[in-house]
Design a protein around this motif. Sequence first.
Motif, short mmCIF file in Angstrom:
data_model
loop_
_atom_site.label_atom_id
_atom_site.label_comp_id
_atom_site.label_asym_id
_atom_site.label_seq_id
_atom_site.Cartn_x
_atom_site.Cartn_y
_atom_site.Cartn_z
N UNK A 73 0.80 -1.21 0.00
CA UNK A 73 0.00 0.00 0.00
C UNK A 73 0.84 1.27 0.00
N UNK A 74 0.24 2.36 -0.44
CA UNK A 74 0.91 3.66 -0.47
C UNK A 74 0.95 4.25 0.94
N UNK A 75 2.12 4.72 1.33
CA UNK A 75 2.29 5.40 2.61
C UNK A 75 2.97 6.73 2.34
N UNK B 155 6.07 -2.70 8.44
CA UNK B 155 5.40 -1.58 7.76
C UNK B 155 6.40 -0.76 6.96
N UNK B 156 7.56 -0.51 7.55
CA UNK B 156 8.60 0.26 6.83
C UNK B 156 9.12 -0.55 5.64
N UNK B 157 9.28 -1.86 5.82
CA UNK B 157 9.72 -2.70 4.71
C UNK B 157 8.75 -2.56 3.53
N UNK B 158 7.46 -2.64 3.81
CA UNK B 158 6.46 -2.54 2.75
C UNK B 158 6.52 -1.18 2.07
N UNK B 159 6.73 -0.12 2.86
CA UNK B 159 6.83 1.23 2.31
C UNK B 159 8.02 1.35 1.37
N UNK B 160 9.17 0.82 1.81
CA UNK B 160 10.38 0.87 0.98
C UNK B 160 10.16 0.13 -0.33
N UNK B 161 9.54 -1.04 -0.25
CA UNK B 161 9.31 -1.82 -1.47
C UNK B 161 8.32 -1.13 -2.40
N UNK B 162 7.31 -0.48 -1.83
CA UNK B 162 6.37 0.28 -2.67
C UNK B 162 7.09 1.40 -3.40
N UNK C 52 9.11 0.07 -6.25
CA UNK C 52 8.23 -0.22 -7.39
C UNK C 52 7.93 1.06 -8.15
N UNK C 53 7.63 2.14 -7.43
CA UNK C 53 7.36 3.44 -8.08
C UNK C 53 8.56 3.90 -8.89
N UNK C 54 9.75 3.74 -8.31
CA UNK C 54 10.98 4.16 -9.00
C UNK C 54 11.21 3.32 -10.26
N UNK C 55 11.02 2.02 -10.13
CA UNK C 55 11.22 1.14 -11.28
C UNK C 55 10.22 1.44 -12.40
N UNK C 56 8.99 1.73 -12.01
CA UNK C 56 7.99 2.08 -13.03
C UNK C 56 8.40 3.34 -13.77
N UNK C 57 8.87 4.35 -13.03
CA UNK C 57 9.32 5.58 -13.67
C UNK C 57 10.49 5.34 -14.60
N UNK C 58 11.47 4.55 -14.15
CA UNK C 58 12.64 4.26 -14.98
C UNK C 58 12.25 3.49 -16.24
N UNK C 59 11.44 2.47 -16.07
CA UNK C 59 11.05 1.65 -17.23
C UNK C 59 10.24 2.46 -18.23
N UNK C 60 9.40 3.36 -17.74
CA UNK C 60 8.56 4.15 -18.64
C UNK C 60 9.41 5.10 -19.49
N UNK C 61 10.33 5.83 -18.87
CA UNK C 61 11.13 6.79 -19.66
C UNK C 61 12.13 6.07 -20.55
N UNK C 62 12.47 4.81 -20.22
CA UNK C 62 13.39 4.04 -21.06
C UNK C 62 12.66 3.26 -22.16
N UNK D 145 1.36 9.81 -13.37
CA UNK D 145 0.75 10.55 -12.25
C UNK D 145 -0.31 9.72 -11.52
N UNK D 146 -0.73 8.61 -12.13
CA UNK D 146 -1.77 7.77 -11.52
C UNK D 146 -1.13 6.52 -10.94
N UNK D 147 -1.29 6.32 -9.64
CA UNK D 147 -0.68 5.18 -8.96
C UNK D 147 -1.45 3.90 -9.25
N UNK D 148 -0.73 2.78 -9.26
CA UNK D 148 -1.39 1.48 -9.37
C UNK D 148 -2.10 1.17 -8.05
N UNK D 149 -3.19 0.44 -8.11
CA UNK D 149 -3.93 0.14 -6.88
C UNK D 149 -3.11 -0.70 -5.90
N UNK D 150 -3.29 -0.43 -4.61
CA UNK D 150 -2.68 -1.27 -3.58
C UNK D 150 -3.12 -2.71 -3.80
N UNK D 151 -2.20 -3.63 -3.57
CA UNK D 151 -2.55 -5.04 -3.67
C UNK D 151 -2.52 -5.60 -5.07
N UNK D 152 -2.13 -4.78 -6.06
CA UNK D 152 -2.02 -5.29 -7.44
C UNK D 152 -1.10 -6.51 -7.45
#
Length: 512
Positions: free
Chosen positions: A377-379, A440-447, A450-460, A488-495
């Motif tokens: 989930x997003x934190x 909880x912090x582990x989940x936040x870091x992993x989320x 994922x956001x960073x990887x999505x941004x990198x993959x999209x611009x590449x 700008x639109x986040x993927x749903x939690x639990x995807x």
Amino acid sequence: MTTERRFYLTTPIYYVNDKPHIGHAYTSLAADVLARWKRMEGLQVFFLTGTDEHGQKVEKAAETRGMAPQDFTDTVSQAFRELADRMNFSNDAFIRTTEERHKAACAALWKRLEERGEIYLGHYEGWYAVRDEAFYGPDEITEKNGQKFAPTGAPVEWVREPSYFFRLSNWAERLLAFYDENPDFIAPATRRNEVISFVKSGLTDLSISRTSFKWGVPVPGDEAHVMYVWLDALTNYITALGYPDEATEAWKFWPADVHFVGKDILRFHAIYWPAFLMAAGLPTPARVFAHGWWTNEGQKISKSLGNVIDPLALIDEFGLDPVRFFLLREVPFGNDGDFSRRALMGRLNSELANDLGNLAQRSLSLIQKNCEGRLPGVVKPDAADAELLDAVAALPAQVGEALDRQAFHEALERVWVVTRLGNSWIDAQKPWSLKKTDLERMATVLRHLHTALRGLATVLLPFMPETMGRMLDQLAVPEDARTVPALATLLPDGTELPPPSPLFQKIVDEPA
């Protein structure tokens, strides 16, 4: 959903006197990346490539092979189509100058110039290079062992024949004013300076027809002449949009936003082409970008040395996307560059496999193992998170700005700054350790990873469409969300995320 914003970009149409090489792949690759990016920004894009099939050089090449010119051009043109397919180019059209629609467009442009008093009949004599399909002034000619040569190294011969002329000499001052009013028309800046210096040195009227051979577009009303191959070739950029019918939907793409060319044909595109267009009362393109040449392991590439680089062989050896990445990463676009197998392997192993591939594999494996393969989930991010997330959020604008300048290497360097940051960030956050101390912090870091990887993959994605498509599959990003605005639109939690698999394979150099 596309908008009314349009973007038109072209490669040069490639001369069919021989098979495709690395230079052809390089020019089209740059155009492809920019076309893909503009589509991802939401623009309507028209990306054109094709083949230039007329002229004395083609006629001679066909004769040497014992073929009719049309049969010869059919064969070689197909090789360029196959290169486009193998390189995964996303061109919207492929034009051939032997098409009837193109001959009609050339005739229409000729008549328009003639009606405006821009063409007259005379005769030409001067130093002509068959290889370049160009005349050169006496001050440009050098001599070695009794043979005279053009600045390009092509042998020249003295030619005298009847010719129609375009009144290019009348356009020198207007061209200089045009360059002054449009400082971004020629890029990079060093090429702009060369063109301006050439025009200031004085322009003579341009011979635009030939009678010494027949393989070309006939001159309207005087079929003893065929059109000069460069008047014929340059017209392709408007043929493809429906010229002379300016009421077509495609014509709305004119004028071109960028013509990509090699530096050896800049003069034709930056002097002759705008002069033809202005003389015909047609809009001029926004930019002509001339890139440099490749050498091979420090040596000039030539058939006689046997060191011509076959892009298809590179793809077979290293894979398509690593080759696409390397060609635009290794050398600033616009400069000359040296091709090296070791450099390609270094980029693949270090930047693709170690930096990007390892970051993706580590992050997604941790999500798979520790979050039941579902997106945490997003934190709200804290200060440590913001360093990474802000850098990722800034990437689309940074990459877009660099690509608008055709600074492909800068765009990739900005992506790699964030990729390296992602690796240092995951090492600092240690999500594998957080599992024991703070779930909880582990989940936040992993989320956030994922956001960073999505941004990198999209611009590449424009640079490495197949591999980044697979990366976005592993990130569970839907096909319709692989655009710049969609970030700008986040993927749903639990995807649910599929199990990850390596994106790049390291290359182990065989011992000599």
